[in-house]
Design a protein around this motif. Structure first.
Motif, PDB file in Angstrom:
ATOM      1  N   CYS A 237       0.792  -1.233   0.000  1.00 13.54           N
ATOM      2  CA  CYS A 237       0.000   0.000   0.000  1.00 13.54           C
ATOM      3  C   CYS A 237       0.824   1.282   0.000  1.00 13.54           C
ATOM      4  N   ILE A 238       1.903   1.336   0.751  1.00 10.95           N
ATOM      5  CA  ILE A 238       2.733   2.546   0.820  1.00 10.95           C
ATOM      6  C   ILE A 238       4.216   2.164   0.815  1.00 10.95           C
ATOM      7  N   PRO A 239       4.704   1.603  -0.298  1.00 11.45           N
ATOM      8  CA  PRO A 239       6.101   1.164  -0.339  1.00 11.45           C
ATOM      9  C   PRO A 239       7.122   2.248   0.005  1.00 11.45           C
ATOM     10  N   PRO A 240       6.937   3.527  -0.408  1.00  8.31           N
ATOM     11  CA  PRO A 240       7.931   4.537  -0.003  1.00  8.31           C
ATOM     12  C   PRO A 240       8.083   4.646   1.509  1.00  8.31           C
ATOM     13  N   ALA A 241       6.980   4.485   2.251  1.00 13.92           N
ATOM     14  CA  ALA A 241       7.051   4.532   3.710  1.00 13.92           C
ATOM     15  C   ALA A 241       7.825   3.333   4.245  1.00 13.92           C
ATOM     16  N   TYR A 242       7.580   2.170   3.667  1.00 15.91           N
ATOM     17  CA  TYR A 242       8.310   0.968   4.080  1.00 15.91           C
ATOM     18  C   TYR A 242       9.803   1.132   3.825  1.00 15.91           C
ATOM     19  N   PHE A 243      10.170   1.559   2.608  1.00 14.57           N
ATOM     20  CA  PHE A 243      11.587   1.680   2.262  1.00 14.57           C
ATOM     21  C   PHE A 243      12.279   2.754   3.102  1.00 14.57           C
ATOM     22  N   SER A 244      11.572   3.842   3.403  1.00 16.44           N
ATOM     23  CA  SER A 244      12.135   4.887   4.262  1.00 16.44           C
ATOM     24  C   SER A 244      12.445   4.327   5.647  1.00 16.44           C
ATOM     25  N   LYS A 245      11.521   3.537   6.160  1.00 18.64           N
ATOM     26  CA  LYS A 245      11.698   2.939   7.485  1.00 18.64           C
ATOM     27  C   LYS A 245      12.903   2.003   7.507  1.00 18.64           C
ATOM     28  N   VAL A 246      13.070   1.201   6.454  1.00 19.76           N
ATOM     29  CA  VAL A 246      14.194   0.270   6.383  1.00 19.76           C
ATOM     30  C   VAL A 246      15.521   1.025   6.366  1.00 19.76           C
ATOM     31  N   MET A 247      15.590   2.103   5.588  1.00 22.92           N
ATOM     32  CA  MET A 247      16.841   2.848   5.498  1.00 22.92           C
ATOM     33  C   MET A 247      17.167   3.572   6.796  1.00 22.92           C
ATOM     34  N   GLU A 248      16.169   4.166   7.425  1.00 23.97           N
ATOM     35  CA  GLU A 248      16.422   4.862   8.692  1.00 23.97           C
ATOM     36  C   GLU A 248      16.911   3.877   9.751  1.00 23.97           C
ATOM     37  N   ALA A 249      16.278   2.713   9.833  1.00 27.43           N
ATOM     38  CA  ALA A 249      16.707   1.698  10.801  1.00 27.43           C
ATOM     39  C   ALA A 249      18.149   1.276  10.537  1.00 27.43           C
ATOM     40  N   ALA A 250      18.554   1.237   9.259  1.00 26.96           N
ATOM     41  CA  ALA A 250      19.904   0.813   8.908  1.00 26.96           C
ATOM     42  C   ALA A 250      20.959   1.818   9.350  1.00 26.96           C
ATOM     43  N   MET A 251      20.572   3.090   9.469  1.00 33.26           N
ATOM     44  CA  MET A 251      21.557   4.138   9.785  1.00 33.26           C
ATOM     45  C   MET A 251      21.608   4.485  11.265  1.00 33.26           C
ATOM     46  N   VAL A 252      20.829   3.797  12.080  1.00 34.75           N
ATOM     47  CA  VAL A 252      20.915   3.979  13.532  1.00 34.75           C
ATOM     48  C   VAL A 252      22.193   3.320  14.027  1.00 34.75           C
ATOM     49  N   LYS A 253      22.942   4.007  14.855  1.00 36.47           N
ATOM     50  CA  LYS A 253      24.263   3.507  15.277  1.00 36.47           C
ATOM     51  C   LYS A 253      24.203   2.121  15.904  1.00 36.47           C
ATOM     52  N   GLU A 254      23.139   1.851  16.652  1.00 39.16           N
ATOM     53  CA  GLU A 254      23.037   0.582  17.371  1.00 39.16           C
ATOM     54  C   GLU A 254      22.533  -0.559  16.500  1.00 39.16           C
ATOM     55  N   ALA A 255      22.253  -0.302  15.240  1.00 35.45           N
ATOM     56  CA  ALA A 255      21.671  -1.325  14.368  1.00 35.45           C
ATOM     57  C   ALA A 255      22.599  -2.515  14.210  1.00 35.45           C
ATOM     58  N   ASP A 256      22.008  -3.720  14.148  1.00 38.17           N
ATOM     59  CA  ASP A 256      22.830  -4.903  13.897  1.00 38.17           C
ATOM     60  C   ASP A 256      23.156  -4.994  12.409  1.00 38.17           C
ATOM     61  N   TYR A 282      10.671  10.045   2.987  1.00 37.66           N
ATOM     62  CA  TYR A 282      11.678  10.083   4.060  1.00 37.66           C
ATOM     63  C   TYR A 282      11.700  11.464   4.710  1.00 37.66           C
ATOM     64  N   TYR A 283      11.671  12.497   3.891  1.00 41.20           N
ATOM     65  CA  TYR A 283      11.702  13.862   4.434  1.00 41.20           C
ATOM     66  C   TYR A 283      10.447  14.158   5.251  1.00 41.20           C
ATOM     67  N   ARG A 284       9.286  13.711   4.755  1.00 40.55           N
ATOM     68  CA  ARG A 284       8.033  13.939   5.499  1.00 40.55           C
ATOM     69  C   ARG A 284       8.070  13.248   6.861  1.00 40.55           C
ATOM     70  N   THR A 285       8.629  12.054   6.884  1.00 39.62           N
ATOM     71  CA  THR A 285       8.617  11.263   8.115  1.00 39.62           C
ATOM     72  C   THR A 285       9.688  11.693   9.106  1.00 39.62           C
ATOM     73  N   TYR A 286      10.900  11.934   8.619  1.00 39.16           N
ATOM     74  CA  TYR A 286      12.035  12.155   9.517  1.00 39.16           C
ATOM     75  C   TYR A 286      12.539  13.600   9.538  1.00 39.16           C
TER      76      TYR A 286
END
Length: 316
Positions: A237-256, A282-286
């Motif tokens: 339904c909202i792939p840009p939101a999903y992909f934004s979430k995946v990328m943000e999670a990847a750039m968190v320092k504590e991410a595995d 991504y800009y709208r969300t973060y």
């Protein structure tokens, strides 16, 4: 003795995603053995004093540094692959990684067109001499098995027609399955599996519109505890939101490491598809430009390559 500012630069070059190759070459290449020892003694995060009187590189840092040196190479290799082969290899890697990577299978099965997914299945046959359906059924032993097999097997209608009456009925079916989740896992519900694996994306979007009308809440709210179902709905339904979430999670320092790999995967696979919309979302969300976030979280050639990919559509 190494200059303090050079030590800081080298530490920074090793930190984050990727490696700042230029800084390392310019500094490490001119340090003598005493300066290197001074660096080792001054960076306990990387080196520990061994009882045999030498500075030993911490084991998990060896693994992390090797991974970071490989990030640029892996991104380039993925980018140069045919999209079918790339998706096939990503799905195979996800199966070998286990449950923590099942979101990659969902991502590919639910965001690719019918022809793209069929192409990935053909590539999987060629590369691994098995079907992706066969491997999903073999490797996945959790409740996700039935749904994942169905998703990777799908060949969806992609036309404009939606049977609204059927969508209304299936919205009630979906709502009842979630209401009864404490009695039966929705992942094992045949009706839920059939809906998600066979209906067009337009139909599924319409179904969730009726779901909200019936339940008074969005399906996203009701699925918060069911991560894989939530990922499926977002991908449809909202792939840009999903992909934004995946990328943000990847750039968190504590991410595995498994989570961090999402940054390369999303940018490489979406650069020529919908990166414009992903950047906007991504800009709208973060409240931050994706390019600025990447610039601060990544290093060296890896950073430069990712930035070149997210700006591709502006040059075409």
């Amino acid at each position: 003795m190494a200059f303090p500012e050079e030590v800081v630069t080298v530490n920074k070059a090793f930190s984050g995603l990727g490696i700042d190759e230029k800084s390392l070459i310019s500094i490490l290449g001119k340090w003598d053995k005493d300066e290197l020892k001074s660096f080792r003694l001054g960076t306990p995060r990387f080196f520990g004093e061994d009882d045999r009187c030498f500075e030993k590189l911490v084991q998990h840092q060896i693994k992390q540094l090797n991974t970071n040196f490989l990030r640029f190479k892996n991104a380039v290799v993925l980018w140069t692959m045919h999209p079918w082969e790339r998706d096939a290899r990503l799905m195979n890697d996800a199966l070998l990684d286990g449950p923590k990577s099942y979101n990659v299978i969902v991502e590919i099965a639910c965001t690719r067109s019918s022809e793209e997914l069929l192409g990935a299945r053909r590539a999987y046959h060629s590369l691994f001499e098995r079907s992706i359906e066969e491997d999903v059924a073999s490797y996945v032993t959790t409740d996700e098995r039935k749904l994942l097999v169905a998703l990777v097997s799908a060949y969806r209608y992609e036309g404009p027609k939606v049977n609204e009456e059927v969508a209304k009925v299936e919205a009630k079916t979906f709502l009842n399955a979630l209401k009864n989740a404490n009695k039966k896992n929705p992942l094992l519900d045949d009706d839920v599996v059939t809906i998600l694996a066979t209906r067009s994306k337009l139909h599924i979007n319409s179904l969730f519109k009726y779901y909200k009308e019936i339940s008074g809440s969005s399906v996203y709210e009701d699925l918060q505890a069911a991560l894989i179902l939530s990922d499926i709905v977002e991908c449809f339904c909202i792939p840009p939101a999903y992909f934004s979430k995946v990328m943000e999670a990847a750039m968190v320092k504590e991410a595995d490491e498994n989570t961090r790999e999402g940054l390369t995967r999303v940018i490489v696979t979406r650069a020529d598809i919908d990166m414009k919309y992903i950047k906007e979302e991504y800009y709208r969300t973060y409240k931050c430009k994706l390019s600025e976030r990447i610039d601060g979280a990544t290093n060296g050639n890896y950073k430069d390559f990712l930035l070149s990919l997210i700006f591709r559509e502006e040059k075409i």
